[in-house]
Design an enzyme around this catalytic site. Sequence first.
Site, PDB file in Angstrom:
ATOM      1  N   GLY A 255       1.257  -1.547  -0.310  1.00 45.35           N
ATOM      2  CA  GLY A 255      -0.018   0.026  -0.216  1.00 45.35           C
ATOM      3  C   GLY A 255       0.857   0.705   0.237  1.00 45.35           C
TER       4      GLY A 255
ATOM      5  N   GLU B 178       2.443   5.590   7.709  1.00 44.20           N
ATOM      6  CA  GLU B 178       3.704   5.510   6.580  1.00 44.20           C
ATOM      7  C   GLU B 178       3.998   7.164   7.523  1.00 44.20           C
ATOM      8  OE1 GLU B 178       4.243   3.359   5.501  1.00 44.20           O
ATOM      9  OE2 GLU B 178       2.516   3.204   5.081  1.00 44.20           O
TER      10      GLU B 178
HETATM   11 ZN    ZN Z   1       3.707   0.068   8.247  1.00 42.85          ZN
END
Ligand code: ZN
Length: 924
Positions: A298, A335
């Site tokens: 992702g 992130e």
């Molecule tokens: Zn991660």
Amino acid sequence: MNWCLFFVVALGLDLAMAGSTYDYYRLPTALLPKKYNLRILTHLENPEDLKFSGVAQIKLEALQNTRNITLHSKSLLIDDSKITLTQVNGEKKDNCISSTEVNAVHDFYILNACQELEAGNIYQLTLPFEAELNKQLQGYYRSSYQIPETNETKWISITQFEPASARLAFPCFDEPGFKAPFVITLGFHKKFTGLSNMPVREIRPHETLPDYVWSEFEESVPMSTYLVAYSVNDFSHKPSTLPNGALFRTWARPNAIDQCDFAAEFGPKVLQYYEEFFGIKFPLPKVDQVAVPDFAAGAMENWGLVTYRETTLLYSAEYSSLANQQQLANVVAHELAHQWFGNLVTMKWWTDLWLNEGFATYVANLGVEHIHPEWRAKERESLNDLLTTFRRDALESSHPISRPIQMVVEISESFDEISYEKGSSVLRMMHLFLGEESFRSGIKSYLQTFAYKNAEQDNLWESLTQAAHKNGALPENYDIKSIMDSWTLQTGYPVINVTRDESGKVAKISQERFLLNRDIPHDQRKGCWWLPLSYTTQEEHDFNNTLPKAWMECSKSGESLSKTIEDLPGADQWVIFNPQLATLYKVNYDAQNWKLLIETLTKGDFESIHVLNRAQLVDDILYFAWTGSQDYEIALSLIGYLQREREFLPWKAAFDNLKLVGRIVRQTPHFDLFKSYMNKLITPIFEHLDGINDTFSSIEQQDQILLKTMVANWACQYEVLDCIPKALAYFQSWKSSPNPDETNPIPTNVRRTVYCSTVRHGSDEDWEFLWTRYKKSNVASEKRTILSSLGCTREVWLLQRYLELSFDPKEVIRKQDSTLGFQAVASSEVGFLLAKKYFIENVDQIHKFYHPLVKSIGRLLSPLSEQVIERKDLEEFKEFINHSGESLSGINQTIQQTLEIMLTNVQWKERNYDQFSRSIELVL
Ligand SMILES: [Zn+2]
Ligand SMILES: *[C@@H]1O[C@H](CO)[C@@H](O)[C@H](O)[C@H]1NC(C)=O
Ligand SMILES: *[C@@H]1O[C@H](CO)[C@@H](O)[C@H](O)[C@H]1NC(C)=O
Ligand SMILES: *[C@@H]1O[C@H](CO)[C@@H](O)[C@H](O)[C@H]1NC(C)=O
Ligand SMILES: *[C@@H]1O[C@H](CO)[C@@H](O)[C@H](O)[C@H]1NC(C)=O
Ligand SMILES: *[C@@H]1O[C@H](CO)[C@@H](O)[C@H](O)[C@H]1NC(C)=O
Ligand SMILES: *[C@@H]1O[C@H](CO)[C@@H](O)[C@H](O)[C@H]1NC(C)=O
Ligand SMILES: *[C@@H]1O[C@H](CO)[C@@H](O)[C@H](O)[C@H]1NC(C)=O
């Protein structure tokens, strides 16, 4: 990394071991890399020959005398004769490499030195290497996009190294514990831009290649190899500025640059929030975030150069739904949380991967909540994490959060719901039982102590125990390790029985592991989890306090100690355990308590029960009915209250469960009953939300938009009221618009429902229309929505065509999205049988298609697992697996889980189906 990912390094088991005697899976510890100088020249001009070459200069410290240098290298061409080795301290003696060996099982490249390397000395090793820019979405690989005006294909290069693919890009000590600073220099044609973890220090012309430049980046902080990143591309960027003045840029292909605004605004905000939350400044001078057209995971948290799928970074107000936008925010927050959890403090070994992923998942929920409180995302994401964990971890074939890892395939299989969602859920649990102050100060001291180093879970337990004792948040004789080991070293989660005596004032509490498989006897469900017990009563209904009122303890040998609670109210009042679902357990009550709860929910002030606990009651009762420890009659009378419910979370819990029942029942003669039942259940909420009429702009509470989206999807599936005609009308007005690629009158939040309903009820031409829009769309999330809708058709030939398109080597559908096409087909009742057949007949080709990203194959199995309901089909599938040989290697865990889910479906069909159908008839 973000979880919708999954890639795997397949092992060259067929290669010879080449005589190496060292067979341990970890690198020897005789040498310590102190610094890497990497020079990489990338050739992107000739599409027939995309490649790179480079030189790795590694400074090494010898901690012990050793004759060999063992490091990782895979699929790299290395000219042994050009390797040099020099001692660079003291008298600077030249050494050399006499021979090399390969251990293909563990990707070791072993260099035997002419003279022994001596402890205390520093050496410089220089290795030249080269390779193709591969197409497998890992290591240093190629990606491409098209210029719409000319159909010209543009090539870019990008890296994806986690967990073990840095070794595909340069020879290195590719374990998270070997941290070192990197000085990276990229060479490329001057029409491109080079990006890496650090800012550019200097750009100079290439010595020999005309029009080529060398771009040298500043030296990085010490970091693990899996976090190194670089890219050569011709992207555009959108700048934003961090409050502390650091540079923050968002990159995308030029044609998508207008989709970067949201991420460019959100990213710096969440980064600043973390700086305050953790009390540690972001240590690098810049952050770049890049939307990569071909990306297996992702997103990936490379330090200072974060990479994303286009769907998780790009936002278009005209095309993206609110759900897309919130998911995007969540991924960016995930992130950026890794910049601390993972990058600054890294797990010692992949066993503790959850320290990275669980933390990033949990902290992202806090970050998004802080910046967009109006989304109420924290509750929703927390419930999502819990529901996902309840499902996955109720399988006997699940595994502990923390587990031994030896092979690269095992690392890859660990990027799963247990590391992410269960990891997140147990962190939330600690946050809620310790309270804000202890949790935060414990985390802060953990991060400070281990900054630029590696840690394991015991280190975290210690920091938290100290903070908790200091703040009086934990009894002195308790420590976090004893409590939390029961959650991280043990598979599963408990169900507790709360049985009150006749007075109602005294309750006996017992626990055992919750399992879906009914054949497992109680004596094999033993286990003990340390449980912070909190509860509230009908009169008190205080769901705010999640601090424990008591603890359910485990003995030294891990047995559950019985527990009695004595201050409960009379028998005419309900109790609810686990306010806000703070702890990961299910609760079964005695019949009287369920009766009282059902009364309040269906007739009383149901909103006096916290919305998370309404979701809990719905989820628990449907699980208990599924496993046979409650009757469906009771379960259905409880969830009947949903006709009054107007909040997202309880509906989410209900739909998750009803979906599984629906996938079984729709293959049986009584589906009409279920359909009527669903109609009855959904109609009031559907009407309340004005169906799929375009009232979105007048909705004030944002999560009602998500509720409307979810309810619309169900309403059209079950053909409630005007859902289908309305959907078809929306679609026709789109079709008849003069330029459907530029204007789409369908409200973004119901597009998926409208596309799917039309493809299901409409004509071949509608399918074709949508497929054309797919090919022309410039927005990744719109493409994704279309892909997930094309499988809704009931035309066998279209389904078959779509299956083949999904695995077409020409990649009209990018490889990264092929699982989506297959899943869309396999999820529909007609498509399921075709998809199953296709999978069984083509498993070898599918394996080759994904190789070495075999984890994708596992994702194809999940819709299949939910629809196998007959014992003979289960046996047939088992046999297929037995005979599939290498084609299914590397996904052992997924296969075990697939078979177990199929088994529980078979059990449901055999033992519950009749009772379920009778109960449905009663409530209709
Ligand atoms: Zn991660
Ligand atoms: C390389 O050296 C290390 C440390 O001396 C030793 O443990 C290992 O067995 C050696 N490897 C080989 C392949 O000989
Ligand atoms: C680009 O490709 C499409 C589909 O193959 C074609 O219809 C179109 O004419 C092409 N455009 C150019 C400029 O070649
Ligand atoms: C809880 O109650 C159920 C049903 O009464 C029973 O089957 C189960 O064994 C009990 N579990 C525990 C842990 O006592
Ligand atoms: C619980 O917290 C909410 C929000 O902070 C508040 O509105 C409510 O009054 C509290 N309830 C109780 C019983 O303290
Ligand atoms: C949608 O709007 C139409 C026209 O205003 C109305 O007749 C219909 O009842 C609405 N549908 C729902 C489910 O509210
Ligand atoms: C599959 O193989 C296992 C072990 O080799 C065996 O026990 C099992 O009976 C086989 N199952 C089927 C359905 O053939
Ligand atoms: C996968 O399962 C097979 C057969 O059960 C076993 O031989 C193999 O070792 C397993 N592989 C891994 C990596 O666990």
